[in-house]
Design a protein around this motif. Structure first.
Motif, PDB file in Angstrom:
ATOM      1  N   UNK A 198       0.712  -1.309   0.029  1.00 58.80           N
ATOM      2  CA  UNK A 198      -0.052   0.134   0.092  1.00 58.80           C
ATOM      3  C   UNK A 198       0.874   1.196  -0.018  1.00 58.80           C
ATOM      4  N   UNK A 199       0.602   2.069  -0.946  1.00 60.32           N
ATOM      5  CA  UNK A 199       1.408   3.404  -0.963  1.00 60.32           C
ATOM      6  C   UNK A 199       0.447   4.482  -1.148  1.00 60.32           C
ATOM      7  N   UNK A 200       0.952   5.616  -1.080  1.00 60.88           N
ATOM      8  CA  UNK A 200      -0.264   6.639  -1.102  1.00 60.88           C
ATOM      9  C   UNK A 200      -1.221   6.744  -2.463  1.00 60.88           C
ATOM     10  N   UNK A 201      -0.613   6.360  -3.631  1.00 61.86           N
ATOM     11  CA  UNK A 201      -1.085   6.455  -4.895  1.00 61.86           C
ATOM     12  C   UNK A 201      -2.250   5.199  -5.021  1.00 61.86           C
ATOM     13  N   UNK A 202      -1.821   4.140  -4.458  1.00 58.15           N
ATOM     14  CA  UNK A 202      -2.809   3.055  -4.384  1.00 58.15           C
ATOM     15  C   UNK A 202      -3.918   3.267  -3.509  1.00 58.15           C
ATOM     16  N   UNK A 203      -3.536   3.921  -2.293  1.00 62.57           N
ATOM     17  CA  UNK A 203      -4.565   4.383  -1.265  1.00 62.57           C
ATOM     18  C   UNK A 203      -5.637   5.526  -2.111  1.00 62.57           C
ATOM     19  N   UNK A 204      -4.971   6.380  -2.605  1.00 67.09           N
ATOM     20  CA  UNK A 204      -6.063   7.282  -3.349  1.00 67.09           C
ATOM     21  C   UNK A 204      -6.882   6.670  -4.157  1.00 67.09           C
ATOM     22  N   UNK A 205      -6.325   5.712  -4.889  1.00 66.66           N
ATOM     23  CA  UNK A 205      -6.989   5.008  -6.164  1.00 66.66           C
ATOM     24  C   UNK A 205      -8.367   4.264  -5.498  1.00 66.66           C
ATOM     25  N   UNK A 206      -7.955   3.509  -4.622  1.00 64.97           N
ATOM     26  CA  UNK A 206      -8.957   2.529  -3.771  1.00 64.97           C
ATOM     27  C   UNK A 206      -9.827   3.256  -3.034  1.00 64.97           C
ATOM     28  N   UNK A 207      -9.360   4.535  -2.504  1.00 65.92           N
ATOM     29  CA  UNK A 207     -10.525   5.627  -1.799  1.00 65.92           C
ATOM     30  C   UNK A 207     -11.427   6.123  -2.712  1.00 65.92           C
ATOM     31  N   UNK A 208     -10.821   6.428  -3.948  1.00 67.57           N
ATOM     32  CA  UNK A 208     -11.738   7.160  -4.945  1.00 67.57           C
ATOM     33  C   UNK A 208     -12.717   6.339  -5.758  1.00 67.57           C
ATOM     34  N   UNK A 209     -12.282   4.923  -5.798  1.00 65.79           N
ATOM     35  CA  UNK A 209     -13.093   4.148  -6.151  1.00 65.79           C
ATOM     36  C   UNK A 209     -14.113   3.272  -5.393  1.00 65.79           C
ATOM     37  N   UNK A 210     -14.186   3.767  -4.040  1.00 63.26           N
ATOM     38  CA  UNK A 210     -14.932   3.514  -3.047  1.00 63.26           C
ATOM     39  C   UNK A 210     -14.712   1.957  -2.762  1.00 63.26           C
ATOM     40  N   UNK A 211     -13.561   1.394  -2.723  1.00 69.49           N
ATOM     41  CA  UNK A 211     -13.327   0.185  -2.455  1.00 69.49           C
ATOM     42  C   UNK A 211     -13.283   0.018  -1.005  1.00 69.49           C
ATOM     43  N   UNK A 212     -14.037  -1.049  -0.486  1.00 67.84           N
ATOM     44  CA  UNK A 212     -13.555  -1.214   1.036  1.00 67.84           C
ATOM     45  C   UNK A 212     -12.471  -2.009   1.240  1.00 67.84           C
ATOM     46  N   UNK A 213     -11.765  -1.863   2.415  1.00 64.64           N
ATOM     47  CA  UNK A 213     -10.487  -2.279   2.782  1.00 64.64           C
ATOM     48  C   UNK A 213     -10.657  -3.239   4.084  1.00 64.64           C
TER      49      UNK A 213
END
Length: 464
Positions: A198-213
């Motif tokens: 997990x890095x900032x770019x992946x976190x932003x993408x997953x958050x923007x796409x509304x992916x539950x973690x």
């Protein structure tokens, strides 16, 4: 914990609070000691037996008052309630595949000692990544199976470690978003990760796409590192914790929770929950390990210690609530007023008929716990579900068709337990895994107690 003779109720005492569950209605009451003792005898028809059995312990007026209150509950079908006909109707309904687990990566950058997936390759001795074509076909299969039947679908990106195949994860998400518009679907998407990548770019993408973690962390550094080394045998806590804390702080309200595993080595797992709560995580869970290695596996001898620990965790949970620092603990979530739907109460996760798992070569299994096991392939994304026998078997394994579960007060909360664990440790799919059942029942008792306490606190606050 205590078991009652009457299978229609369950009563127990926790921290001096007497709790009563009516099994069929799901109604939970906080009761006094008089009522608690009366229910060892009373079945709604035998008041004389109550007077004879408790007449020297309580006064006649005390017994009459409690019996009158119990009769009122019985009349309203809030005590000794009959089985709801809807349970039987739903049990016979033909379910629809609504959820898929995509094993997007049969590879992992950790070597967790208790991993049911054999550190990512599921005992296949072949580490591989899912292609976008297989993932796309899986999405198409789910859409086709729900066409005209349901709008909402679910997909979890799983592994191994799914972020090792992040390009295909992104391609699949983008394809799903396109198909939602075409087919009028709403997809709930989630991703389970150890957080190493997990890095900032992946976190932003997953958050923007509304992916539950769903984030994997076992708590304190020494606990985590003991069971979750990286591929080189080094501790993974520092990287996992750092990345997961960053992810949690940048979710912008999107759903997540941190899931840990406790073993024989950390039966004081309240301290691991405390550690993770202090890191700032708001959603937490700790699961008992399931495994055969006696160096870390939980046995019956550990249960008294585990039950005491759940009491400690309950007290800690309520303490944090009173301090204004609450967190959500997955197994303590319980809606006293609505609760899960009937189908969920009967069938649980729906493995094998409503929920299935797709692996990198496109094969379909009842769930991720069965991947790699002979005899459990039920189809392929290119041909669909071709084995009707296994889905039919799993579909019929609801609690009303499990003899032991039918007699259990917790059946509408646990839904019969995990099919894979029942087969492996209970002996067959119909027989629940006893050790897991006992832990689950303790957690349910703690959850009922917590929710009753919180309801009373809210009521008191409203009256001030």
């Amino acid at each position: 914990m205590s078991e009652q003779i009457n299978p229609m109720i369950h009563k127990y005492c926790q921290n001096g609070t007497y709790m009563l569950l009516d099994v069929n209605s799901g109604i939970i009451n906080v009761i006094d000691k008089v009522t608690y003792d009366i229910l060892d005898i009373y079945d709604g028809t035998n008041k004389n037996a109550v007077y004879e059995g408790l007449g020297t312990t309580y006064s006649r007026s005390e017994l009459d008052e409690s019996l009158s209150e119990l009769d009122e509950l019985i009349e309203k079908e809030m005590l000794f309630a009959p089985m709801c006909d809807n349970f039987k109707v739903v049990a016979e309904e033909e379910p629809v595949i609504k959820s898929l687990c995509l094993n997007i990566a049969h590879d992992c950058n950790l070597r967790c000692k208790y991993c049911f997936a054999s550190q990512g390759d599921y005992d296949t001795h072949k580490r591989e990544l899912m292609s976008f074509d297989v993932a796309k076909r899986a999405v198409d299969l789910l859409i086709k199976s729900t066409e005209g039947k349901r709008q909402h679908c679910e997909i979890d990106f799983f592994g191994g470690e799914p972020l090792m195949n992040f390009d295909v994860v992104k391609q699949t998400i983008e394809y799903i978003r396109e198909q939602e518009k075409i087919h009028d679907k709403v997809f709930k998407l989630s991703l389970t990760t150890n957080g190493m990548l997990l890095d900032p770019a992946k976190v932003k993408y997953l958050t923007d796409q509304h992916i539950s973690l769903i984030l994997s962390l076992d708590g304190r550094p020494e606990v985590h590192n003991r069971m979750r080394p990286d591929a080189g045998g080094h501790g993974s806590y520092d990287t996992c914790a750092r990345n997961q804390v960053y992810a949690a702080k940048h979710r912008n309200g999107e759903e997540y929770y941190v899931r840990g595993t406790y073993t024989k080595y950390n039966l004081d797992f309240t301290e691991d929950v405390r550690h993770m709560a202090d890191l700032g995580f708001e959603g937490l869970s700790m699961e008992p390990v399931v495994g055969d290695d006696l160096s870390y596996a939980i046995t019956d001898d550990d249960l008294p210690r585990i039950f005491d620990e759940y009491d400690r965790l309950t007290d800690f949970y309520l303490q944090r609530y009173d301090e204004g620092r609450p967190f959500v603990y997955y197994h303590f979530i319980m809606d006293l007023y609505r609760g899960p739907c009937i189908a969920k109460r009967l069938r649980g996760c729906g493995a094998g008929h409503e929920y299935m798992c797709v692996v990198p070569n496109g094969d379909i299994y009842p769930c991720h716990q069965f991947v790699g096991q002979d005899g459990y392939v039920i189809g392929n994304v290119y041909d669909g579900v071709t084995n009707d026998t296994i889905p039919a078997l799993f579909r019929d394994m609801h609690v009303l068709n499990k003899p032991e579960c039918c007699k259990c007060w917790a059946k509408f909360f646990c839904s019969g337990g995990c099919h894979a664990n029942n087969i492996k440790y209970g002996g067959n799919i119909q027989t629940p895994y006893e050790l897991s059942c006992r832990i689950q029942k303790k957690r349910i008792e703690c959850a009922m107690y917590i929710q009753a306490k919180l309801a009373m606190k809210r009521q008191e606050a409203a009256q001030e």
